[in-house]
Design a protein around this motif. Sequence first.
Motif, PDB file in Angstrom:
ATOM      1  N   ASP A 164       5.114 -24.967  28.572  1.00 33.64           N
ATOM      2  CA  ASP A 164       5.646 -23.651  28.916  1.00 33.64           C
ATOM      3  C   ASP A 164       5.080 -23.329  30.294  1.00 33.64           C
ATOM      4  OD1 ASP A 164       6.700 -23.805  26.417  1.00 33.64           O
ATOM      5  OD2 ASP A 164       5.503 -22.198  25.535  1.00 33.64           O
ATOM      6  N   GLU A 198       4.163 -21.477  33.186  1.00 33.74           N
ATOM      7  CA  GLU A 198       3.927 -20.071  33.514  1.00 33.74           C
ATOM      8  C   GLU A 198       2.566 -19.972  34.186  1.00 33.74           C
ATOM      9  OE1 GLU A 198       4.112 -19.370  29.209  1.00 33.74           O
ATOM     10  OE2 GLU A 198       2.105 -18.498  29.334  1.00 33.74           O
ATOM     11  N   HIS A 226      12.135 -20.583  30.145  1.00 34.81           N
ATOM     12  CA  HIS A 226      11.123 -19.853  29.363  1.00 34.81           C
ATOM     13  C   HIS A 226      11.186 -18.378  29.770  1.00 34.81           C
ATOM     14  CE1 HIS A 226       7.617 -19.452  26.881  1.00 34.81           C
ATOM     15  NE2 HIS A 226       6.755 -19.267  27.859  1.00 34.81           N
ATOM     16  N   HIS A 230       8.702 -13.737  31.732  1.00 37.71           N
ATOM     17  CA  HIS A 230       7.734 -13.895  30.649  1.00 37.71           C
ATOM     18  C   HIS A 230       7.491 -12.613  29.861  1.00 37.71           C
ATOM     19  CE1 HIS A 230       4.299 -15.634  28.424  1.00 37.71           C
ATOM     20  NE2 HIS A 230       5.016 -16.730  28.576  1.00 37.71           N
ATOM     21  N   PRO A 254       9.051 -16.670  25.244  1.00 39.92           N
ATOM     22  CA  PRO A 254       7.644 -16.327  25.381  1.00 39.92           C
ATOM     23  C   PRO A 254       7.111 -15.799  24.043  1.00 39.92           C
ATOM     24  CG  PRO A 254       8.868 -15.477  27.248  1.00 39.92           C
ATOM     25  CD  PRO A 254       9.877 -16.030  26.285  1.00 39.92           C
ATOM     26  N   HIS A 266       0.165 -24.859  27.963  1.00 38.07           N
ATOM     27  CA  HIS A 266       0.382 -24.051  29.165  1.00 38.07           C
ATOM     28  C   HIS A 266      -0.446 -24.641  30.307  1.00 38.07           C
ATOM     29  CE1 HIS A 266       0.543 -21.454  25.543  1.00 38.07           C
ATOM     30  NE2 HIS A 266       1.679 -21.075  26.101  1.00 38.07           N
TER      31      HIS A 266
HETATM   32 ZN   LIG Z   1       4.860 -18.482  27.555  1.00 41.55          ZN
END
Ligand SMILES: [Zn+2]
Length: 286
Positions: free
Chosen positions: A12, A14, A80, A84, A120, A223
């Motif tokens: 993911d 981010e 994604h 977020h 998210p 992540h």
């Molecule tokens: Zn996320």
Amino acid sequence: MFKKKYAVFTMDVETFGDTECIANHTQSVNVDLMDGFDEYIRILDKHGIKSTLFTVGALAPKIIDRLKSCINNGHKLALHSYKHIAPMDVDEDTFRKEIQKSKRLLKELFNTDIIGFRAPYFSLDDNRLNILKELGFKYDSSHLDFLKARHTVALNLKGFKECSKDIFRNGDFFEFGLSKHKIFGNPYPISGGGYIRLAPWNFIKNIIKQYLKENDYYVFYLHPFELTTQKVPILKGLKPYDQYYLQYGITSYGKHIEQLIILLKNQGYSFVTFEELLEIIHKNSR
Ligand SMILES: [Zn+2]
């Protein structure tokens, strides 16, 4: 269902600031810890694995070179969300507009069709899942089905049929669930993120090993900040659990991921992206 065993590695994509407890914190952070993204790709490249990269739309232009190089190297881009924000925190109309905007943006930037989504915080319901389907997505991967997780809304998946453990189908649209296994009689996510990083490694490794023996599909996610080599900033006023979540196991996670990859290889798993897995399912059902 499958003739072979498949593992799907995902990230993911981010920034550190997108992490829930940081996003809701009054103190802002000035580091993105995106070096963890590079570390993840380095580990995967070393083992010849391609990943599906669920990327925050608004972040994509800022890391365009990284993402382009990954796409050229066979990794796949998926969405994604735009900023977020938990889909369940916005109304359906706003959700639709944001997703449409992000899908268009990623297509323009990378000249690739975006067919996959992950919410998210795994925060999604059936109505929003249908919106994804209407917008041309071919799959979603937000079904964590672990109600102890904050924010998570269990999808009911009405109209879907489980075609293989944790894989659900509704026509040509698929829900790829996250892997779980029973620990002391209760289902526990074994698909990565904090669920693996915070658990005692030897304990969780044996649980995963058992799961891999009994199944033919495994999903891993994490992540960027979880693989950073930088010092994770300590924020004043965070709850002890949040501080623990942000700090614990970071320095050894890369090593454990490599051990997980070896475990998967030893158990006969092939590594595919979700996009490749879709093709395999379609081929098998012809
Ligand atoms: Zn996320």
